[in-house]
Design an enzyme around this catalytic site. Structure first.
Site, PDB file in Angstrom:
ATOM      1  N   SER A  93      13.204  -0.556  -0.954  1.00 32.59           N
ATOM      2  CA  SER A  93      12.897   0.344   0.153  1.00 32.59           C
ATOM      3  C   SER A  93      14.048   0.349   1.154  1.00 32.59           C
ATOM      4  O   SER A  93      14.760  -0.651   1.303  1.00 32.59           O
ATOM      5  CB  SER A  93      11.617  -0.122   0.868  1.00 32.59           C
ATOM      6  OG  SER A  93      11.411   0.592   2.071  1.00 32.59           O
ATOM      7  N   TYR A 113       6.649  -6.650   4.475  1.00 27.95           N
ATOM      8  CA  TYR A 113       7.129  -5.607   3.561  1.00 27.95           C
ATOM      9  C   TYR A 113       8.655  -5.577   3.527  1.00 27.95           C
ATOM     10  O   TYR A 113       9.276  -5.657   2.461  1.00 27.95           O
ATOM     11  CB  TYR A 113       6.583  -4.246   3.987  1.00 27.95           C
ATOM     12  CG  TYR A 113       6.979  -3.125   3.058  1.00 27.95           C
ATOM     13  CD1 TYR A 113       6.388  -2.998   1.804  1.00 27.95           C
ATOM     14  CD2 TYR A 113       7.947  -2.187   3.431  1.00 27.95           C
ATOM     15  CE1 TYR A 113       6.753  -1.974   0.947  1.00 27.95           C
ATOM     16  CE2 TYR A 113       8.314  -1.167   2.587  1.00 27.95           C
ATOM     17  CZ  TYR A 113       7.714  -1.059   1.344  1.00 27.95           C
ATOM     18  OH  TYR A 113       8.086  -0.056   0.484  1.00 27.95           O
TER      19      TYR A 113
END
Length: 248
Positions: free
Chosen positions: A141, A155
């Site tokens: 990401s 995350y």
């Protein structure tokens, strides 16, 4: 047919980005083992791949379990005789702040996003080393490189860990002709983004220099590039795919 007669494993293939990746690899000739936790969705995807004339095996299971990783990789080798391509796509998010986030939530995100990538790589690499060939693509990401207010620290930290793992494995495995790269998607139009309010969607798009959300197919095309011979002088890279929201 860039992947003719190759065998691939795709985790997190039930829907969204993983589904698009599995379909794209199959369209280009790869036999595919698909993994996820939603078996009914995996069976539907497998049926679609077979309608295209491709070979597909369903191996449902939680990627945070190391035994599941071994089972999925062994299924690929058992059915197709080898594994050429591993795509670590499975991932979950948590949107709580640092002080609100429970330690159990932190650990769950780490287990699914980071530990699973290690488990699958460790399971696949002996077979790739034996054949002196392999392509590993980790889907991480943009949040691995720059913080985002809409993601928990777990995350970003987990995805940053996968980016480092990508580099480390690329360095270790280069002598075996095994390529390891990562793709760092930014805002992608998936089931998750379709739950946004119209106001948030407009704000998100306004922050993207290209003025649009990415699609699962955009990510799948990048995976195809890294999984094919077109990328045979690229390893250890974490490639941004985010419409210009983060550049380096």
């Amino acid at each position: 047919m860039l992947l003719q007669e190759q065998a691939a494993v795709v985790t997190g293939a039930s829907r969204g980005i993983g589904r698009a990746i599995a379909l794209t690899l199959a369209r280009h000739g790869a036999s595919v083992v698909i993994n996820g936790t939603r078996e009914e969705l995996l069976e539907s995807l497998a049926g679609e791949i077979r309608q295209l004339g491709g070979n597909c095996i369903v191996c449902a299971g939680d990627v945070s379990n190391e035994k599941v990783a071994s089972h999925v990789i062994e299924a690929a080798v058992g059915h197709f005789g080898k594994i050429d391509i591993l795509v670590n796509n499975a991932g979950i998010n948590n949107r709580s702040s640092t002080l609100e986030m429970g330690i159990d939530d932190w650990q769950k995100v780490m287990d699914v996003n980071l530990n699973s990538a290690l488990y699958f790589c460790r399971a696949a690499l002996p077979f790739m080393i034996e054949r002196k060939y392999g392509k590993i693509v980790n889907v991480t990401s943009t949040t691995a490189k720059t913080p985002h207010r809409n993601a928990a620290p777990s995350y970003g930290a987990s995805k940053a860990g996968v980016n480092y793992l990508t580099q480390h494995l690329a360095l270790e495995m280069a002598k075996h002709n095994i390529y390891v790269n990562a793709i760092c998607p930014g805002p992608i139009d998936t089931d998750m983004s379709q739950q946004w309010t119209e106001e948030y969607r407009r704000e998100a798009i306004a922050r993207i220099p290209l003025g649009k959300l990415g699609t699962p197919q955009n990510v799948a095309d990048a995976v195809l590039f890294l999984a094919s011979s077109m990328s045979d002088f690229i390893t250890g890279e974490s490639i941004n795919l985010n419409g210009g929201t983060y550049m380096n």
